[in-house]
Design a protein around this motif. Structure first.
Motif, mmCIF file in Angstrom:
data_model
loop_
_atom_site.group_PDB
_atom_site.id
_atom_site.type_symbol
_atom_site.label_atom_id
_atom_site.label_comp_id
_atom_site.label_asym_id
_atom_site.label_seq_id
_atom_site.Cartn_x
_atom_site.Cartn_y
_atom_site.Cartn_z
ATOM 1 N N TYR A 102 0.844 -1.197 0.000
ATOM 2 C CA TYR A 102 0.000 0.000 0.000
ATOM 3 C C TYR A 102 0.884 1.254 0.000
ATOM 4 N N GLY A 103 1.966 1.208 0.795
ATOM 5 C CA GLY A 103 2.888 2.352 0.857
ATOM 6 C C GLY A 103 3.554 2.604 -0.490
ATOM 7 N N GLN A 104 3.992 1.532 -1.145
ATOM 8 C CA GLN A 104 4.649 1.709 -2.445
ATOM 9 C C GLN A 104 3.680 2.256 -3.497
ATOM 10 N N ASN A 105 2.434 1.826 -3.437
ATOM 11 C CA ASN A 105 1.449 2.310 -4.423
ATOM 12 C C ASN A 105 1.057 3.773 -4.185
ATOM 13 N N HIS A 106 1.489 4.324 -3.045
ATOM 14 C CA HIS A 106 1.200 5.737 -2.747
ATOM 15 C C HIS A 106 2.477 6.506 -2.435
ATOM 16 N N ASP A 107 3.607 6.006 -2.894
ATOM 17 C CA ASP A 107 4.894 6.630 -2.581
ATOM 18 C C ASP A 107 5.103 7.839 -3.509
ATOM 19 N N PRO A 108 5.228 9.046 -2.945
ATOM 20 C CA PRO A 108 5.391 10.238 -3.804
ATOM 21 C C PRO A 108 6.668 10.183 -4.646
ATOM 22 N N GLN A 109 7.620 9.329 -4.255
ATOM 23 C CA GLN A 109 8.824 9.215 -5.089
ATOM 24 C C GLN A 109 8.548 8.436 -6.372
ATOM 25 N N LEU A 110 7.456 7.687 -6.374
ATOM 26 C CA LEU A 110 7.122 6.890 -7.565
ATOM 27 C C LEU A 110 5.939 7.466 -8.333
ATOM 28 N N TRP A 111 5.041 8.148 -7.614
ATOM 29 C CA TRP A 111 3.777 8.583 -8.231
ATOM 30 C C TRP A 111 3.584 10.062 -7.961
ATOM 31 N N GLU A 112 3.316 10.828 -9.021
ATOM 32 C CA GLU A 112 3.015 12.235 -8.817
ATOM 33 C C GLU A 112 1.619 12.339 -8.203
ATOM 34 N N SER A 113 1.457 13.174 -7.230
ATOM 35 C CA SER A 113 0.172 13.324 -6.511
ATOM 36 C C SER A 113 -0.461 11.955 -6.260
ATOM 37 N N PRO A 114 0.164 11.142 -5.430
ATOM 38 C CA PRO A 114 -0.300 9.749 -5.282
ATOM 39 C C PRO A 114 -1.730 9.612 -4.770
ATOM 40 N N TYR A 115 -2.233 10.644 -4.086
ATOM 41 C CA TYR A 115 -3.598 10.522 -3.556
ATOM 42 C C TYR A 115 -4.643 11.131 -4.491
ATOM 43 N N THR A 116 -4.238 11.363 -5.752
ATOM 44 C CA THR A 116 -5.200 11.773 -6.774
ATOM 45 C C THR A 116 -5.500 10.553 -7.650
ATOM 46 N N PHE A 117 -6.784 10.307 -7.893
ATOM 47 C CA PHE A 117 -7.184 9.176 -8.756
ATOM 48 C C PHE A 117 -7.071 9.627 -10.203
ATOM 49 N N ASP A 118 -6.158 9.043 -10.968
ATOM 50 C CA ASP A 118 -5.919 9.512 -12.330
ATOM 51 C C ASP A 118 -5.495 8.369 -13.265
ATOM 52 N N PRO A 119 -6.466 7.810 -14.000
ATOM 53 C CA PRO A 119 -6.142 6.681 -14.895
ATOM 54 C C PRO A 119 -5.135 7.050 -15.979
ATOM 55 N N GLU A 120 -4.975 8.384 -16.257
ATOM 56 C CA GLU A 120 -4.025 8.800 -17.302
ATOM 57 C C GLU A 120 -2.607 8.329 -16.999
ATOM 58 N N ARG A 121 -2.322 8.025 -15.739
ATOM 59 C CA ARG A 121 -0.982 7.506 -15.409
ATOM 60 C C ARG A 121 -0.653 6.270 -16.226
ATOM 61 N N PHE A 122 -1.694 5.541 -16.600
ATOM 62 C CA PHE A 122 -1.469 4.250 -17.254
ATOM 63 C C PHE A 122 -1.979 4.214 -18.694
ATOM 64 N N THR A 123 -2.368 5.366 -19.253
ATOM 65 C CA THR A 123 -2.814 5.315 -20.652
ATOM 66 C C THR A 123 -1.577 5.214 -21.536
ATOM 67 N N GLY A 124 -1.666 4.330 -22.508
ATOM 68 C CA GLY A 124 -0.571 4.165 -23.458
ATOM 69 C C GLY A 124 0.635 3.444 -22.900
ATOM 70 N N ARG A 125 0.517 2.916 -21.683
ATOM 71 C CA ARG A 125 1.647 2.141 -21.142
ATOM 72 C C ARG A 125 1.150 1.138 -20.117
ATOM 73 N N GLU A 126 1.902 0.063 -19.982
ATOM 74 C CA GLU A 126 1.639 -0.894 -18.914
ATOM 75 C C GLU A 126 2.607 -0.560 -17.773
ATOM 76 N N PRO A 127 2.193 -0.769 -16.525
ATOM 77 C CA PRO A 127 3.119 -0.469 -15.422
ATOM 78 C C PRO A 127 4.380 -1.337 -15.493
ATOM 79 N N ALA A 128 5.507 -0.786 -15.039
ATOM 80 C CA ALA A 128 6.746 -1.579 -14.993
ATOM 81 C C ALA A 128 6.597 -2.693 -13.949
ATOM 82 N N ARG A 129 7.391 -3.731 -14.101
ATOM 83 C CA ARG A 129 7.222 -4.944 -13.295
ATOM 84 C C ARG A 129 7.141 -4.678 -11.785
ATOM 85 N N ASP A 130 8.074 -3.890 -11.265
ATOM 86 C CA ASP A 130 8.145 -3.728 -9.813
ATOM 87 C C ASP A 130 7.678 -2.352 -9.337
ATOM 88 N N GLU A 131 6.884 -1.706 -10.197
ATOM 89 C CA GLU A 131 6.429 -0.348 -9.887
ATOM 90 C C GLU A 131 5.067 -0.399 -9.171
#
Ligand code: HEM
Length: 414
Positions: free
Chosen positions: A320-349
């Motif tokens: 849960y912490g990694q999925n909301h880590d500001p070092q990995l995600w811009e504005s982690p507490y904003t719901f934004d599907p655009e993060r994943f448009t046109g790409r699949e998440p990296a394996r360990d991201e």
């Protein structure tokens, strides 16, 4: 250092992030279940965690979790060659593209069928209804016969599957309900496995020995020692396919919650162009809390970035912490599907279902199914017209697992 187990039960998903904020940068040190514990997060930590030289699983899971969520003797508790042989069974059954497509089709057929009923009703609870239709679909797909079961039994099975998930992290009534649910369903499936094996012996049924159907394949599976699973362990592993598929109901309710909070996303999701439904599914899995962390035990004294981890310590990977880590995600507490448009998440991201490789490590083998099913159901949900009556849509972080309190009630579905 105090044991933090009561604090984990009290604070739920907020426990580890709070601890991380309070401590200096680096691995979080604490005590859990009477052992020293170290919590890590980030893609590099994922690679460390899924290396068996650093972390093993055999003794990591406490009895209350095994007796509710996973079952005793489950693949989750195995290491080394034993794990790899058992895992091949799951990966072969669950990551096969045709099988994923087939299950997704079963789910959409059940969705359309349920829709007819919802339109005739004043109100429906999406969490309960999704659990029921997913249960029907996965049982048919897996070869766990339901057709001859009275409707009452199918509903009881769906309730039991949800109860096993709902009661794993609480000491109260929900926990005892989960234990009873598991006992009931393991017994039912163990009987089915015994029957299949008896029939196979009598009729030399080749389908039992070479099948892509989950129930038959598990009944025929041989472990690393060459022996078949005893009927109870076979039942445990069949449930390890059926239960988490029905648990996609949690993400379905979360998806409805996201649409309700962000009505501007309804149109792009309904259109579902260029993989938008898949991007939305990934963001639901990132944003909403489900599995808080995964845990293993250090088999010897190991080091993480020069920091010692003592032999026998619990190592936690903070999902849960990694999925909301500001070092990995811009504005982690904003719901934004655009993060994943046109790409699949990296394996360990993105790690709601673990990290590393599903084939060689403990990563969830049901991830393709989860994403495919959500990418099929959520655009369908966005195309529906319904009212959202006054209800309690809060998602308490103290409760594990959590969900919208009301389950997401829809009225006048049309
Ligand atoms: C509902 C969404 C799901 C979530 C949030 C989820 C989450 C997880 C997590 C966190 C793990 C542990 C990873 C680890 O220990 O490193 C896991 C393992 C597992 N999951 Fe899932 N899962 C989901 C759906 C599914 C589905 C649909 C299936 C099967 C059809 C499935 C089958 C399994 C199995 C068999 C394992 C054990 C793997 C192993 O220990 O090697 N899961 N899941």
């Amino acid at each position: 250092m105090f044991d933090e187990s009561p604090a984990l039960l009290r604070h739920g998903y907020a426990w580890l992030p709070d601890l991380t904020r309070r401590q200096a940068p680096g691995p979080v040190r604490t005590r859990l279940l009477g052992r020293p514990a170290v919590a890590l997060r980030g893609p590099e930590a994922v690679r460390f965690f899924y290396d068996e030289d650093h972390v093993r699983r055999r003794t990591a899971l406490p009895e209350p979790v095994l007796s509710t969520l996973f079952g005793k003797g489950a693949v989750h508790t195995l290491d080394g060659p034993e794990h790899r042989t058992r895992k091949e069974l799951f990966v072969g059954l669950l990551k096969d593209r045709a099988a994923v497509k087939d299950l997704t089709e079963h789910v959409t057929v059940e969705w359309e069928r349920a829709l007819g009923e919802w339109r005739a009703r004043f109100r429906v609870n999406l969490f309960d209804e999704a659990g029921l239709l997913l249960t029907r679909a996965v049982c048919t797909w897996a070869g766990a016969p339901l057709a001859d079961q009275p409707e009452r039994d199918v509903r009881e099975l769906a309730r039991d599957l949800a109860a096993m998930v709902d009661g794993f992290a609480t000491p109260g009534l929900r926990h005892w309900r989960a234990r009873r649910a598991r006992g009931r369903q393991e017994e039912r499936l163990a009987t089915l496995v015994d029957e299949l094996r008896r029939r196979a012996l009598a009729e030399q049924d080749p389908a039992v020995t070479s099948s892509h159907e989950v129930v038959r394949a598990v009944a025929a599976h041989r472990d690393a020692d060459g022996a078949p699973l005893d009927a109870r362990t076979a039942a445990v592993e069949i449930l390890n396919v059926i239960r988490p598929t029905a648990a996609i109901a949690w993400y379905t309710a979360f998806g409805a919650h996201a649409l309700h909070r962000h009505p501007e996303l309804r149109e792009p999701l309904a259109r579902d162009r260029d993989g938008y439904g898949r991007a939305f599914a990934h963001e639901v899995r990132r944003f909403y809390p489900f599995a808080p962390f995964v845990a293993g035990v250090a088999p010897s004294r190991v080091e993480w970035h020069g920091e010692p981890v003592p032999e026998g310590a619990l190592v936690l990977l903070d999902l849960y912490g990694q999925n909301h880590d500001p070092q990995l995600w811009e504005s982690p507490y904003t719901f934004d599907p655009e993060r994943f448009t046109g790409r699949e998440p990296a394996r360990d991201e993105l790690v709601p279902q673990g990290g590393g490789e599903a084939a060689t490590g403990h990563r969830c083998p049901g991830e393709d199914i989860t994403v495919a099913v959500l990418a099929a159901l959520l655009p369908r949900l966005a195309r529906l017209d319904y009212d959202v009556p006054a209800q309690d849509l809060r998602i308490p972080l103290r409760r594990m697992p959590t969900r919208p309190r009301s389950g997401f009630v829809m009225a006048h579905v049309r």
